[in-house]
Motif scaffolding. Structure first.
Motif, short mmCIF file in Angstrom:
data_model
loop_
_atom_site.label_atom_id
_atom_site.label_comp_id
_atom_site.label_asym_id
_atom_site.label_seq_id
_atom_site.Cartn_x
_atom_site.Cartn_y
_atom_site.Cartn_z
N GLY A 172 0.81 -1.21 0.00
CA GLY A 172 0.00 0.00 0.00
C GLY A 172 0.85 1.26 0.00
O GLY A 172 0.44 2.30 -0.56
N ALA A 173 2.03 1.15 0.62
CA ALA A 173 2.91 2.32 0.67
C ALA A 173 3.41 2.70 -0.72
O ALA A 173 3.74 3.86 -0.98
CB ALA A 173 4.09 2.04 1.59
N GLY A 174 3.47 1.72 -1.62
CA GLY A 174 3.94 2.00 -2.97
C GLY A 174 2.83 2.24 -3.97
O GLY A 174 3.09 2.30 -5.18
N ALA A 175 1.59 2.35 -3.48
CA ALA A 175 0.45 2.56 -4.37
C ALA A 175 -0.22 3.88 -4.06
O ALA A 175 -0.12 4.42 -2.96
CB ALA A 175 -0.55 1.42 -4.22
N SER A 176 -0.92 4.41 -5.05
CA SER A 176 -1.64 5.67 -4.85
C SER A 176 -2.91 5.43 -4.06
O SER A 176 -3.43 4.31 -3.99
CB SER A 176 -1.99 6.29 -6.21
OG SER A 176 -2.93 5.45 -6.89
N ALA A 177 -3.41 6.48 -3.46
CA ALA A 177 -4.67 6.39 -2.70
C ALA A 177 -5.81 5.97 -3.62
O ALA A 177 -6.71 5.21 -3.23
CB ALA A 177 -4.98 7.72 -2.03
N ARG A 178 -5.76 6.46 -4.87
CA ARG A 178 -6.79 6.11 -5.85
C ARG A 178 -6.79 4.60 -6.11
O ARG A 178 -7.85 3.96 -6.16
CB ARG A 178 -6.53 6.87 -7.15
CG ARG A 178 -7.49 6.48 -8.31
CD ARG A 178 -6.99 7.03 -9.64
NE ARG A 178 -5.68 6.51 -10.00
CZ ARG A 178 -5.51 5.29 -10.56
NH1 ARG A 178 -6.55 4.49 -10.78
NH2 ARG A 178 -4.30 4.89 -10.88
N LEU A 179 -5.59 4.03 -6.27
CA LEU A 179 -5.48 2.61 -6.58
C LEU A 179 -5.96 1.75 -5.39
O LEU A 179 -6.67 0.76 -5.59
CB LEU A 179 -4.04 2.25 -6.93
CG LEU A 179 -3.83 0.86 -7.53
CD1 LEU A 179 -4.50 0.77 -8.90
CD2 LEU A 179 -2.34 0.55 -7.67
N LEU A 180 -5.59 2.15 -4.18
CA LEU A 180 -6.01 1.40 -3.00
C LEU A 180 -7.52 1.46 -2.81
O LEU A 180 -8.15 0.48 -2.43
CB LEU A 180 -5.30 1.95 -1.76
CG LEU A 180 -3.79 1.70 -1.67
CD1 LEU A 180 -3.21 2.37 -0.45
CD2 LEU A 180 -3.49 0.21 -1.66
N LYS A 181 -8.08 2.62 -3.08
CA LYS A 181 -9.53 2.76 -2.97
C LYS A 181 -10.23 1.88 -3.99
O LYS A 181 -11.24 1.23 -3.70
CB LYS A 181 -9.92 4.22 -3.17
CG LYS A 181 -11.41 4.48 -3.02
CD LYS A 181 -11.74 5.97 -3.19
CE LYS A 181 -13.23 6.21 -3.04
NZ LYS A 181 -13.57 7.65 -3.21
N LEU A 182 -9.65 1.84 -5.20
CA LEU A 182 -10.20 1.01 -6.27
C LEU A 182 -10.16 -0.46 -5.87
O LEU A 182 -11.13 -1.21 -6.06
CB LEU A 182 -9.41 1.23 -7.55
CG LEU A 182 -9.85 0.45 -8.80
CD1 LEU A 182 -11.21 0.94 -9.28
CD2 LEU A 182 -8.82 0.61 -9.91
N PHE A 183 -9.03 -0.87 -5.28
CA PHE A 183 -8.86 -2.27 -4.87
C PHE A 183 -9.85 -2.62 -3.74
O PHE A 183 -10.52 -3.65 -3.81
CB PHE A 183 -7.43 -2.51 -4.40
CG PHE A 183 -7.22 -3.87 -3.82
CD1 PHE A 183 -7.15 -4.99 -4.63
CD2 PHE A 183 -7.10 -4.05 -2.44
CE1 PHE A 183 -6.96 -6.26 -4.09
CE2 PHE A 183 -6.91 -5.30 -1.90
CZ PHE A 183 -6.84 -6.41 -2.73
N ASP A 184 -9.92 -1.79 -2.73
CA ASP A 184 -10.81 -2.07 -1.60
C ASP A 184 -12.26 -2.16 -2.04
O ASP A 184 -13.02 -3.02 -1.56
CB ASP A 184 -10.67 -0.98 -0.53
CG ASP A 184 -9.33 -1.05 0.20
OD1 ASP A 184 -8.71 -2.13 0.19
OD2 ASP A 184 -8.90 -0.02 0.75
#
Length: 239
Positions: A172-184
């Motif tokens: 998660g530290a290497g991913a954007s907030a947008r990408l993490l939100k998309l994944f969740d």
């Protein structure tokens, strides 16, 4: 192929791998916890039965003690009546006192009969309680042993889960907030599986056939795509 998209897909795939393994571990740990609860519930039922029987025995003993008090009281009355009888000179009073003494003796006889019955009940219940206490004691030891074994059996799973959660944090530290939100969001909508591959024309998330043009777009890897059937994030995994 867009390198940024490829990098994001790699992160999403790894996130899904950690999520899948973590879910398996959580289920295993939850099952152990549930089994421990079942063992405790079984033991609680045995203890409740023991408490109820001990309460019943205590009531019988209290009843027996009450009979003893009544018997002692009546014996004292009989002794007083016998003393009084020696001093009575009137025949009428003498006969009345005799009847009273006879009635007291009959009452005492009934009390003694009841006491004998109670002794049998108390003796039988004490014997049954002794066996029940031993059974509960043995069951308690058995349950504690099983709980310890269950706890030991899931200790590795807990350690592995902590490691996966740490890995998820690093990813998660290497991913954007947008990408993490998309994944969740995808994981939530996909019941734990938010990222799936497409093999041939089949989405491995919902096992539905996808349009050929959509599969061609996946192979080009120029955007993050969702399955039009199950809405999971999908990536190309070859024919």
């Amino acid at each position: 192929m867009n390198p940024t998209v490829k990098h994001e897909l790699d992160i999403l795939i790894r996130l899904q791998e950690t999520e899948t393994r973590a879910q398996e571990l959580r289920i295993a740990i939850r099952d152990v916890t549930a089994r421990q609860g079942e063992l405790e519930a079984t033991l609680d039922r045995e203890r409740l039965i023991l408490e109820e029987k001990e309460d019943s025995l205590a009531k019988l003993k209290k009843q027996y003690a009450g009979f003893e008090d009544d018997l002692r009281h009546n014996e004292e009355r009989l002794k007083k009546s016998e003393q009084t009888l020696r001093t009575v000179t009137n025949n009428r009073d003498y006969q009345v006192l005799l009847r009273e003494m006879d009635d007291n003796r009959k009452v005492n006889g009934r009390i003694q009969e009841a006491m004998v019955g109670l002794i049998d009940q108390i003796t039988g219940m004490e014997s049954a309680l002794a066996e029940l206490r031993e059974r509960v004691k043995a069951e308690t030891a058995h349950v504690e042993q099983q709980k310890a074994e269950l706890l030991a059996s899931c200790s590795q799973e807990r350690v592995a889960l902590e490691a996966l959660e740490a890995e998820r944090k690093d990813l998660g530290a290497g991913a954007s907030a947008r990408l993490l939100k998309l994944f969740d969001q995808a994981v939530r909508l996909g019941n734990g599986v938010g990222v799936s591959c497409v093999s041939g024309t089949i989405c491995k998330g919902c096992f539905m056939s996808l349009p050929p043009q959509f599969c061609i777009e996946l192979q080009r890897c120029n955007a993050i795509n969702r399955c039009p059937r199950c809405n999971r994030i999908v990536y190309w995994n070859g024919a």
